[in-house]
Design an enzyme around this catalytic site. Structure first.
Site, short mmCIF file in Angstrom:
data_model
loop_
_atom_site.label_atom_id
_atom_site.label_comp_id
_atom_site.label_asym_id
_atom_site.label_seq_id
_atom_site.Cartn_x
_atom_site.Cartn_y
_atom_site.Cartn_z
N HIS A 1 3.21 5.73 12.42
CA HIS A 1 2.53 4.96 13.46
C HIS A 1 2.63 3.48 13.14
O HIS A 1 2.62 3.07 11.99
CB HIS A 1 1.07 5.40 13.62
CG HIS A 1 0.25 5.34 12.37
ND1 HIS A 1 0.27 6.32 11.41
CD2 HIS A 1 -0.63 4.41 11.92
CE1 HIS A 1 -0.55 6.00 10.42
NE2 HIS A 1 -1.11 4.83 10.70
N LEU A 2 2.75 2.72 14.21
CA LEU A 2 2.84 1.26 14.09
C LEU A 2 1.46 0.66 14.38
O LEU A 2 0.87 0.94 15.43
CB LEU A 2 3.87 0.73 15.10
CG LEU A 2 3.99 -0.79 15.25
CD1 LEU A 2 4.53 -1.43 13.98
CD2 LEU A 2 4.89 -1.14 16.44
ZN LIG Z 1 -2.50 3.58 9.73
#
Ligand SMILES: [Zn+2]
Length: 123
Positions: free
Chosen positions: A86-87
């Site tokens: 995740h970004l």
């Molecule tokens: Zn994170």
């Protein structure tokens, strides 16, 4: 979570971080399962670019887009809390607390910038 449905497409999901490090703190998550940023290869480049674009769109929508006042970060293994890529998109940076500035500091041994990841998989 106003309008977050609009930010979802076939490839990405956007959610708010439950412990925001600034006024706006989003997670851009690919639907495809990828463990972490270190697992990304050249073949994932379009996906990473899409994630970054999504982050820029969020900044545009939520704060009229000062990209310089934002951080785009990936955890760097083994320092990741969830084993799904995740970004983190965080803005405005100037509102971040001292501890959050350290926790979400690009290019440390626990966090890397999206640019670093892009560069790494571009070669
Ligand atoms: Zn994170």
């Amino acid at each position: 979570m106003e309008n977050n449905e609009n930010n979802c497409d076939n490839y990405l999901i956007v959610i708010k971080d439950i412990k925001p490090a600034a006024k706006h703190h989003y997670l851009v998550i690919p639907r495809k399962h990828i463990v972490d940023a270190k697992c990304l290869t050249n073949a994932d480049k379009p996906l990473v670019e899409l994630m970054i674009e999504q982050g820029k769109t969020l900044i545009q929508e939520k704060s009229n887009g000062d990209l310089l006042d934002s951080r785009f970060l990936f955890h760097w293994p083994p320092f990741h809390s969830v084993p799904h890529l995740h970004l983190h998109v965080i803005f405005p940076t100037r509102e971040m607390s001292f501890i959050n500035r350290i926790l979400f500091k690009p290019n440390t041994w626990w966090c890397v910038s999206a640019d670093y990841v892009l560069q790494r998989i571009s070669t």
